[in-house]
Each structure stands twice: as structure tokens, then as C-alpha cells.
Write a protein that holds these residues in place. Structure first.
Motif, PDB file in Angstrom:
ATOM      1  N   SER A  42       0.825  -1.208   0.000  1.00 29.91           N
ATOM      2  CA  SER A  42       0.000   0.000   0.000  1.00 29.91           C
ATOM      3  C   SER A  42       0.857   1.254   0.000  1.00 29.91           C
ATOM      4  O   SER A  42       0.475   2.281  -0.557  1.00 29.91           O
ATOM      5  CB  SER A  42      -0.914   0.013   1.229  1.00 29.91           C
ATOM      6  OG  SER A  42      -1.680  -1.167   1.281  1.00 29.91           O
ATOM      7  N   VAL A  43       2.001   1.148   0.671  1.00 29.66           N
ATOM      8  CA  VAL A  43       2.904   2.298   0.667  1.00 29.66           C
ATOM      9  C   VAL A  43       3.318   2.604  -0.767  1.00 29.66           C
ATOM     10  O   VAL A  43       3.325   3.755  -1.202  1.00 29.66           O
ATOM     11  CB  VAL A  43       4.166   2.032   1.525  1.00 29.66           C
ATOM     12  CG1 VAL A  43       5.148   3.196   1.412  1.00 29.66           C
ATOM     13  CG2 VAL A  43       3.794   1.811   2.995  1.00 29.66           C
ATOM     14  N   TYR A  44       3.605   1.526  -1.488  1.00 28.85           N
ATOM     15  CA  TYR A  44       4.055   1.712  -2.878  1.00 28.85           C
ATOM     16  C   TYR A  44       2.948   2.199  -3.810  1.00 28.85           C
ATOM     17  O   TYR A  44       3.201   2.622  -4.925  1.00 28.85           O
ATOM     18  CB  TYR A  44       4.680   0.427  -3.414  1.00 28.85           C
ATOM     19  CG  TYR A  44       6.096   0.239  -2.917  1.00 28.85           C
ATOM     20  CD1 TYR A  44       7.115   1.120  -3.318  1.00 28.85           C
ATOM     21  CD2 TYR A  44       6.439  -0.784  -2.040  1.00 28.85           C
ATOM     22  CE1 TYR A  44       8.413   0.977  -2.861  1.00 28.85           C
ATOM     23  CE2 TYR A  44       7.735  -0.937  -1.573  1.00 28.85           C
ATOM     24  CZ  TYR A  44       8.718  -0.056  -1.988  1.00 28.85           C
ATOM     25  OH  TYR A  44       9.995  -0.197  -1.539  1.00 28.85           O
ATOM     26  N   LEU A  45       1.712   2.113  -3.342  1.00 25.48           N
ATOM     27  CA  LEU A  45       0.624   2.678  -4.143  1.00 25.48           C
ATOM     28  C   LEU A  45       0.721   4.196  -4.146  1.00 25.48           C
ATOM     29  O   LEU A  45       0.319   4.869  -5.087  1.00 25.48           O
ATOM     30  CB  LEU A  45      -0.733   2.280  -3.551  1.00 25.48           C
ATOM     31  CG  LEU A  45      -1.253   0.880  -3.859  1.00 25.48           C
ATOM     32  CD1 LEU A  45      -2.587   0.666  -3.163  1.00 25.48           C
ATOM     33  CD2 LEU A  45      -1.385   0.670  -5.356  1.00 25.48           C
ATOM     34  N   HIS A  46       1.280   4.702  -3.046  1.00 23.86           N
ATOM     35  CA  HIS A  46       1.363   6.158  -2.906  1.00 23.86           C
ATOM     36  C   HIS A  46       2.709   6.737  -3.293  1.00 23.86           C
ATOM     37  O   HIS A  46       2.796   7.851  -3.789  1.00 23.86           O
ATOM     38  CB  HIS A  46       1.053   6.562  -1.456  1.00 23.86           C
ATOM     39  CG  HIS A  46      -0.342   6.285  -1.030  1.00 23.86           C
ATOM     40  ND1 HIS A  46      -1.361   7.168  -1.240  1.00 23.86           N
ATOM     41  CD2 HIS A  46      -0.879   5.199  -0.420  1.00 23.86           C
ATOM     42  CE1 HIS A  46      -2.484   6.662  -0.761  1.00 23.86           C
ATOM     43  NE2 HIS A  46      -2.224   5.467  -0.267  1.00 23.86           N
ATOM     44  N   PHE A  47       3.751   5.981  -2.981  1.00 21.52           N
ATOM     45  CA  PHE A  47       5.100   6.501  -3.225  1.00 21.52           C
ATOM     46  C   PHE A  47       5.948   5.450  -3.916  1.00 21.52           C
ATOM     47  O   PHE A  47       5.853   4.263  -3.595  1.00 21.52           O
ATOM     48  CB  PHE A  47       5.756   6.892  -1.901  1.00 21.52           C
ATOM     49  CG  PHE A  47       4.986   7.909  -1.128  1.00 21.52           C
ATOM     50  CD1 PHE A  47       5.118   9.264  -1.396  1.00 21.52           C
ATOM     51  CD2 PHE A  47       4.094   7.524  -0.121  1.00 21.52           C
ATOM     52  CE1 PHE A  47       4.400  10.205  -0.686  1.00 21.52           C
ATOM     53  CE2 PHE A  47       3.364   8.457   0.591  1.00 21.52           C
ATOM     54  CZ  PHE A  47       3.515   9.804   0.306  1.00 21.52           C
ATOM     55  N   SER A  48       6.785   5.903  -4.819  1.00 17.96           N
ATOM     56  CA  SER A  48       7.567   4.930  -5.563  1.00 17.96           C
ATOM     57  C   SER A  48       8.849   4.523  -4.845  1.00 17.96           C
ATOM     58  O   SER A  48       9.434   3.498  -5.144  1.00 17.96           O
ATOM     59  CB  SER A  48       7.896   5.473  -6.951  1.00 17.96           C
ATOM     60  OG  SER A  48       8.650   6.649  -6.822  1.00 17.96           O
TER      61      SER A  48
END
Lengths: 200, 276
Positions: A42-48
Motif C-alpha cells: 500500500s505504501v508503494y501505491l502512494h510513493f515509488s
């Protein structure tokens, strides 16, 4: 953005706390996810990347500081008061930030250069705010100075440097503050008492 | 050159020269006593004849660089004739010496950040003396009627904090932006205007430190040496340099860690404790 803005804020809150506590290198995306109580994916959904999170954290903190500065300047009435408010707000916000988080010296030294490269835009805005204050003061006859842009640059450079010092050595802040206040008073006297004697 | 033939103090200087170069280039951690011995072309054992430890060596390097800095400051201030010129000389030497040193070494940011806190405790005594010198310049200027200064001690503390911070910042950021330099210069001019404006009316000409400012009458202090002054001539305490690089990173090291800083890092390290 597809994903909820809510999740994004929580990730940033978590990351901010972790970065100031453990520094950039020692903080992993896993740590951020766990603290924000969401999955790593989910973190990677927001930040690369971690760098991107850090950049956003810095941007957020910088925005807050800029808002504080603008508010402080607005509250003050006279040009000299506005100038003093600007300087004091800037120094105080850094001191508070450092004190609030009990930043380790090593962490500050690691984070500052990283953060400063990301803060260029905000610093430019702060500088233009300062320049605005100076020019207004000149226009109203309260301040006397020939090169508002240069003075603004010089003050910003000094403040930026002091911020770094104060962030590292929070405990000595009070000690240095009295001296800096005096320096500011003299500086204001200089801006207030030019050869043209248009002083208020 | 045969080290055996040299008097011991020369060897000591060579060790310090070698160490100075290595610390500046590789930082404290990555420099070993072996490296220093190798660079100075003597045996490791000989290094230990002169220095107890790498920490001791580093402290001496910083001390030597600080000595040079203080000597340069004292010289510049005593050469300048007017109170304003003395103040300008102090600020200029503080800033330019550091800038020159920076230009000589291209220190990696990491190295610099490591060295700054280490040097702080050694620099403390020197910064206190620089502070005293500045207070004296301000007081003398006030006594001569050239400055209006309410709190020379406080003002000196503020100025020192500002200058050392700017130095460290400039060093770390590697900012040689002429715009920033010009800006700092302008701030200095405003400060001087403030200090001089209370008593007499006339802006300072900036181009000629040392010359009589326009429109100002000669004041007594222009010819006299401040009494009780420790600074103009310190017998024997010249630049311990042998005409080599003036003092490396350690000088800017003063930067971040200003006089009020009490980072007992080096001392702690000496006692075998952790640094911080």
C-alpha cells in the motif's frame, strides 16, 4: 490519485516520525508500513521509493514553516516589526522542531543536506517574502536600504546557516539566542536609521 | 631526506603536515596512524614518540590550524586603523580565510561532517579568544566615539554565532555563490551603519578598510593601540606554519561548532568513551 488521501497522510506521519528518530538510512519502507499499520504494498501505491517519501515529508514540514512565517509577518504591524517577526519565527521554528524530536547530531547531519536540496523552492518563497517586507518598508519610508535583494539574500544565508547550527546543538540555543537577538536589534537599527533620516 | 638527521620538532611538523592532508582527504575514521607514518615517511613507532594517539594527532592539527587563524585575525585587526576598519577586517579575515582553505581542499561532504564535531572541543578555546578580540574591537570603537554599542559581549556572541554558522554552512553546501557573498557583505554594511549611525551621520565607504572614512574626524583610537590588549603582538605565537597550506577543514570546523558549543567529543574519545 486513485488511492485514498487518508492513507497517504498516515504514511507521511509515520515516515516523519521515523526519519527524525532514526535518520534516513536506518528507516526502511517496512518500518514506515508497520508504523502506519498498512501493508508495504500500500505504501508503494502512494510513493515509488523511500526518497520520494522523504521528499514529501520535507515538503510538508517546509510548508508548515512557510505558513508560520507568513502568519507571523502578517500579525506584525510596522515594517521593523515584520522584519523582526520574520527572523524570530524562522529561528524559533527550527529550534522547536529540533527540540520536539530530540534529533541526534548524526541524524541532523545526515538529514540536513538531503532536506536542503529539496527545500530550494520553499527557501526561494521565504526569501521573496523577506524581500517583500524590506521593499514595503522602504516604500513606506520606515526602512532605508539600497539593495533589498542583497540584504534579503544575506539574511537568508545567515539564517539558513544558523538553523543548521541550532538544529544540531539544541541545548546551546538559549545561549546563542541572546547574542542573536542583540545582533538583530543592531541590524534593525541599521535598516531603520539610514542617511536619509526618514526614520519613524 | 633522512629523518634521523632532523631535529625532533621538524619530524613533529612533518607528521602534522602529513596528518593534516590525510584527515582533510579521507576523514578521521579512514585515516590510520599507519597512513600518517607512511605519508610522513617515518616509522609508526616514531609517530607514537610524538603523539599518544590518532585523537591526539587530530587535536594538534586543529590547534595548529586555529593558531594560524587567530594570528591572521590579530594581524589584520592591528593593521587596520579605524574602529570600523578593524571590525571589517575581523569579519573579512574570518570569512576569507575559511573560504581560501575550502578552495584548497575539495572535501567530501561526509568527511567534513565527520570532522566538524570532532574539532569543536579543541576549537572552543580559540573561539573564545576570537570572541574576546571582537569584544575589544567593539569596546574600543565605542570608547573612541565611533560606535554605539549597548551590549558588546552579546553583540560579539551574536556575530560569532552568525559567522561561524555561515562558514560551516558554506562549507557543507559548497556554496560559492557570489550572490550570497554579496548579500552577506550587504548585511555587514547595514550592521556597520547601525553601529556608527548613533553618534555621527555618514555611511561607511566600503572600498577602503584602513583609510579614514569620509566625513569623519580622526578619533583618538586611530593611532593608539588598545590598552591592555592581548592581541596585537603575541610574542612567538606566530603561524606555526612552514608556509604550507593554512589549515584545512579543521578551521571551518570551527564553523558548525561555535564557541558556545560544548561537544565533548574528542575528550570523550580520549578517555575511551563513545563520541557524544
Amino acid at each position: 490519485m486513485r488511492s485514498s488521501d487518508h492513507g497517504r497522510q498516515e504514511i507521511l506521519d509515520a515516515a516523519e516520525g521515523l526519519f527524525v528518530r532514526y535518520g534516513f538510512k536506518k528507516t526502511s519502507i517496512d518500518d514506515v508500513a508497520r508504523t502506519a499499520r498498512i501493508g508495504k504494498g500500500s505504501v508503494y501505491l502512494h510513493f515509488s521509493s523511500k526518497e520520494e517519501i522523504f521528499a514529501e515529508v520535507v515538503r510538508r514540514v517546509s510548508s508548515r514553516m512557510l505558513e508560520t512565517l507568513v502568519a507571523a509577518v502578517k500579525r506584525a504591524r510596522s515594517p521593523v516589526g515584520k522584519l523582526r517577526a520574520f527572523v524570530e519565527a524562522k529561528l524559533t521554528s527550527v529550534a522547536e522542531l529540533a527540540a520536539e524530536y530530540h534529533l541526534g547530531e548524526e541524524t541532523v547531519l545526515e538529514l540536513l543536506p538531503l532536506a536542503n536540496s529539496l527545500r530550494e523552492a520553499h527557501l526561494a518563497q521565504e526569501k521573496s517574502l523577506l524581500e517583500h517586507v524590506l521593499r514595503d518598508g522602504v516604500a513606506s519610508g520606515a526602512l532605508t536600504l539600497e539593495h533589498p535583494d542583497l540584504v534579503a539574500t544575506g539574511i537568508m544565508a545567515t539564517l539558513g546557516a544558523l538553523e543548521a547550527t541550532m538544529a544540531v546543538h539544541t541545548r546551546q540555543v538559549a545561549d546563542v539566542r541572546a547574542g542573536l537577538d542583540e545582533l538583530l536589534s543592531v541590524l534593525l537599527r541599521g535598516l531603520n536609521s539610514g542617511p536619509s533620516s526618514r526614520t519613524t | 631526506m633522512n629523518p634521523v638527521m632532523q631535529p625532533s620538532s621538524d619530524v613533529r611538523q612533518e607528521i602534522l603536515d602529513a596528518a593534516e592532508g590525510l584527515f582533510a582527504r579521507y576523514g578521521f575514521k579512514k585515516t590510520s596512524v599507519d597512513d600518517v607514518a607512511g605519508a610522513a615517511r617515518i616509522g609508526k613507532g616514531s609517530v607514537y614518540l610524538h603523539f599518544d594517539s590518532k585523537e591526539d594527532l587530530f587535536a594538534e592539527v586543529v590547534r595548529r590550524a586555529s593558531d594560524r587563524m587567530l594570528t591572521a585575525l590579530l594581524g589584520a585587526v592591528s593593521r587596520a586603523r579605524t574602529p570600523v576598519a578593524k571590525l571589517r577586517a575581523f569579519v573579512q579575515v574570518q570569512m576569507t580565510t575559511v573560504a581560501e582553505i575550502m578552495a584548497q581542499y575539495s572535501l567530501a561532504e561526509e568527511t567534513l561532517l565527520e570532522l566538524l564535531p570532532l574539532a569543536a572541543s579543541v576549537r572552543r578555546g580559540y573561539l573564545a579568544r576570537e570572541h574576546d578580540l571582537l569584544v575589544e574591537v567593539l569596546r574600543d570603537g565605542a570608547a573612541a566615539g565611533a560606535f554605539v554599542v549597548d551590549h558588546p559581549e552579546l553583540l560579539a556572541a551574536g556575530l560569532m554565532a552568525g559567522m561561524t554558522a555561515v562558514q560551516a554552512h558554506t562549507a557543507v553546501d559548497d556554496r560559492k555563490d557570489p550572490q550570497v557573498i554579496a548579500g552577506l557583505d550587504e548585511v555587514a554594511s547595514v550592521l556597520i551603519r547601525a553601529l556608527t549611525s548613533g553618534s555621527r551621520r555618514s555611511p561607511e565607504p566600503r572600498e577602503s578598510p584602513g583609510r579614514l572614512p569620509r566625513g569623519r574626524k580622526a578619533c583618538p583610537s586611530m593611532t593608539r593601540t588598545p590598552k591592555g590588549s592581548a592581541w596585537p603582538h603575541r610574542g612567538g605565537r606566530g603561524p606555526s606554519s612552514n608556509g604550507r597550506n593554512p589549515g584545512l577543514a579543521t578551521l571551518r570546523a570551527g564553523g558548525l561548532c561555535e564557541g558556545h558549543v560544548r561537544t565533548p567529543c574528542l575528550r570523550a574519545m580520549r578517555q575511551g568513551g563513545p563520541c557524544s
